[in-house]
Write an enzyme that holds these catalytic residues in place. Structure first.
Site, PDB file in Angstrom:
ATOM      1  N   SER A   1       0.861  -1.171   0.000  1.00 45.02           N
ATOM      2  CA  SER A   1       0.000   0.000   0.000  1.00 45.02           C
ATOM      3  C   SER A   1       0.903   1.227   0.000  1.00 45.02           C
ATOM      4  O   SER A   1       2.008   1.190   0.562  1.00 45.02           O
ATOM      5  CB  SER A   1      -0.864   0.001   1.270  1.00 45.02           C
TER       6      SER A   1
ATOM      7  N   TYR B   1      -0.391  -1.509  10.011  1.00 45.21           N
ATOM      8  CA  TYR B   1      -0.642  -1.751   8.581  1.00 45.21           C
ATOM      9  C   TYR B   1       0.566  -1.299   7.754  1.00 45.21           C
ATOM     10  O   TYR B   1       1.042  -2.032   6.871  1.00 45.21           O
ATOM     11  CB  TYR B   1      -1.908  -0.989   8.174  1.00 45.21           C
TER      12      TYR B   1
HETATM   13  N1  LIG Z   1      -8.522  -0.721  -2.190  1.00 43.03           N
HETATM   14  C1  LIG Z   1      -7.463   0.056  -2.096  1.00 43.03           C
HETATM   15  O1  LIG Z   1      -7.493   1.215  -2.554  1.00 43.03           O
HETATM   16  C2  LIG Z   1      -6.196  -0.463  -1.456  1.00 43.03           C
HETATM   17  C3  LIG Z   1      -5.185   0.476  -1.156  1.00 43.03           C
HETATM   18  C4  LIG Z   1      -3.993  -0.006  -0.636  1.00 43.03           C
HETATM   19  C5  LIG Z   1      -3.795  -1.361  -0.434  1.00 43.03           C
HETATM   20  N2  LIG Z   1      -4.807  -2.242  -0.703  1.00 43.03           N
HETATM   21  C6  LIG Z   1      -4.549  -3.690  -0.488  1.00 43.03           C
HETATM   22  O2  LIG Z   1      -5.137  -4.439  -1.544  1.00 43.03           O
HETATM   23  C7  LIG Z   1      -5.601  -5.694  -1.038  1.00 43.03           C
HETATM   24  C8  LIG Z   1      -7.081  -5.874  -1.335  1.00 43.03           C
HETATM   25  O3  LIG Z   1      -7.799  -4.809  -0.737  1.00 43.03           O
HETATM   26  P1  LIG Z   1      -9.333  -4.497  -1.090  1.00 43.03           P
HETATM   27  O4  LIG Z   1      -9.518  -3.042  -0.846  1.00 43.03           O
HETATM   28  O5  LIG Z   1      -9.674  -5.068  -2.413  1.00 43.03           O
HETATM   29  O6  LIG Z   1     -10.103  -5.306   0.063  1.00 43.03           O
HETATM   30  P2  LIG Z   1     -11.684  -5.613   0.245  1.00 43.03           P
HETATM   31  O7  LIG Z   1     -12.491  -4.906  -0.762  1.00 43.03           O
HETATM   32  O8  LIG Z   1     -11.972  -5.354   1.684  1.00 43.03           O
HETATM   33  O9  LIG Z   1     -11.769  -7.194  -0.004  1.00 43.03           O
HETATM   34  C9  LIG Z   1     -11.043  -8.044   0.833  1.00 43.03           C
HETATM   35  C10 LIG Z   1     -11.148  -9.475   0.367  1.00 43.03           C
HETATM   36  O10 LIG Z   1     -10.242 -10.260   1.141  1.00 43.03           O
HETATM   37  C11 LIG Z   1     -10.966 -11.198   1.943  1.00 43.03           C
HETATM   38  N3  LIG Z   1     -10.289 -11.258   3.248  1.00 43.03           N
HETATM   39  C12 LIG Z   1     -10.118 -10.258   4.135  1.00 43.03           C
HETATM   40  N4  LIG Z   1      -9.435 -10.706   5.206  1.00 43.03           N
HETATM   41  C13 LIG Z   1      -9.160 -12.014   4.960  1.00 43.03           C
HETATM   42  C14 LIG Z   1      -8.490 -13.035   5.681  1.00 43.03           C
HETATM   43  N5  LIG Z   1      -7.951 -12.804   6.883  1.00 43.03           N
HETATM   44  N6  LIG Z   1      -8.390 -14.259   5.127  1.00 43.03           N
HETATM   45  C15 LIG Z   1      -8.945 -14.508   3.915  1.00 43.03           C
HETATM   46  N7  LIG Z   1      -9.590 -13.595   3.188  1.00 43.03           N
HETATM   47  C16 LIG Z   1      -9.696 -12.362   3.708  1.00 43.03           C
HETATM   48  C17 LIG Z   1     -12.407 -10.698   1.979  1.00 43.03           C
HETATM   49  O11 LIG Z   1     -13.348 -11.764   2.115  1.00 43.03           O
HETATM   50  P3  LIG Z   1     -13.905 -12.237   3.567  1.00 43.03           P
HETATM   51  O12 LIG Z   1     -14.310 -11.011   4.285  1.00 43.03           O
HETATM   52  O13 LIG Z   1     -15.017 -13.188   3.240  1.00 43.03           O
HETATM   53  O14 LIG Z   1     -12.769 -12.966   4.229  1.00 43.03           O
HETATM   54  C18 LIG Z   1     -12.520 -10.084   0.585  1.00 43.03           C
HETATM   55  O15 LIG Z   1     -12.708 -11.106  -0.370  1.00 43.03           O
HETATM   56  C19 LIG Z   1      -5.241  -5.705   0.456  1.00 43.03           C
HETATM   57  O16 LIG Z   1      -3.972  -6.307   0.627  1.00 43.03           O
HETATM   58  C20 LIG Z   1      -5.161  -4.236   0.795  1.00 43.03           C
HETATM   59  O17 LIG Z   1      -4.331  -3.983   1.917  1.00 43.03           O
HETATM   60  C21 LIG Z   1      -6.011  -1.818  -1.198  1.00 43.03           C
END
Ligand SMILES: NC(=O)c1ccc[n+]([C@@H]2O[C@H](COP(=O)([O-])OP(=O)(O)OC[C@H]3O[C@@H](n4cnc5c(N)ncnc54)[C@H](OP(=O)(O)O)[C@@H]3O)[C@@H](O)[C@H]2O)c1
Length: 269
Positions: A146, A159
């Protein structure tokens, strides 16, 4: 025409929503077999059905697993090997989130939970996938960091530290595993994921400003922007790219917009 991932097997963690789901969609449309996980069985079954409808020749398999538990994340990799015989791509996308708190009151347990559900999750999955990737002659790993690993906003030190550790792990693995034709890279995303939607609903003005200050004026699409970036990194064409951090934020993390008077001048053109 055969898809770019035809015949390949990919594991995507946390693919029932957000960037993980976008990546899984992109991969199945390119012919990959995708094994994915999430913690909730019902969402997993729904996602499995959705991905099957999009699949272009590959298979789809959901495993209920929390990546913060070593045996569970290992079971996801084992399932791919047992059912499909190989792992060509591993996308360590899932990250366990803990509540925001200042360092002075943030307990050790928060750091441990964040590290287990991010850094260790990625390490455990990578260690489990390494022997089969070496045996089959290569593979690709994509981890998720991130921009907060560098920007380090207040109250999110667990984080930021976890994501910084994932970046270091990525570079170490790239160095150690290059000789086996395994490339390891990391993406810093900014996308309209499920988490983003929750954030936007709670903080509409902050979400608007965040997008307004982005060079491309928007957060990315989980499938077409972030899934495509991950796809590019796991194709054969990317086999000479390793140990790199990719800005998947529309330039937002690297290109800082700091001076409003220069911006006003640009807007007149
Ligand atoms: N979106 C952004 O702008 C952004 C920015 C910086 C970094 N990131 C990184 O990108 C990645 C994805 O983020 P996102 O925003 O797409 O997340 P999201 O929309 O919250 O989706 C998270 C996904 O991961 C699963 N999950 C969460 N915790 C889990 C666990 N402990 N074990 C297994 N599955 C788990 C959730 O399903 P369940 O709840 O059913 O487990 C869901 O399928 C992460 O590493 C995040 O830190 C995202």
């Amino acid at each position: 025409m055969a898809g770019r991932l035809a015949g390949k097997v990919a594991v995507v963690t946390g693919a029932t929503a957000g960037i993980g789901l976008g990546t899984a969609k992109r991969f199945v449309k390119e012919g990959a077999t995708v094994v994915f996980n999430g913690r909730r069985a019902n969402t997993g079954a729904e996602t499995e059905a959705l991905l099957r409808e999009l699949a272009a020749g590959g298979e789809v398999c959901f495993v209920q697993a929390d990546v913060g538990v070593k045996e569970q994340v290992e079971a996801v990799i084992d399932r791919a090997i047992k059912d499909f015989g190989r792992v060509d791509a591993l996308v360590n996308n899932a990250q366990r989130l803990v509540t925001v708190k200042p360092i002075m009151v943030k307990p050790d347990e928060d750091y441990q939970r964040s590290l287990d559900g991010g850094f260790f999750a990625s390490k455990w999955a990578m260690q489990r996938a390494f022997p089969i990737m070496r045996e089959q002659g290569g593979g690709s790993v994509v981890n998720m960091t991130s921009g907060w690993a560098w920007q380090a906003p207040v109250n999110t030190s667990d984080y930021a530290a976890t994501k910084a550790a994932i970046e270091a792990l990525t570079r170490s693995a790239a160095n150690e595993w290059g000789r086996y034709n395994i490339n390891v890279n990391v993406i810093a995303p900014y996308a309209k994921s499920k988490s983003w939607e929750k954030y936007e609903a709670a903080n509409p003005e902050a979400a608007r400003l965040s997008q307004a200050s982005n060079p491309l004026k928007r957060a990315g699409d989980p499938e077409f922007d972030l899934g495509s970036l991950a796809l590019g990194l796991v194709t054969d064409e990317a086999r000479f790219i390793t140990g790199q951090t990719f800005d998947g934020s529309g330039g937002g993390f690297y290109l800082r917009r700091t001076h409003s008077s220069t911006e006003a001048w640009t807007d007149k053109l």
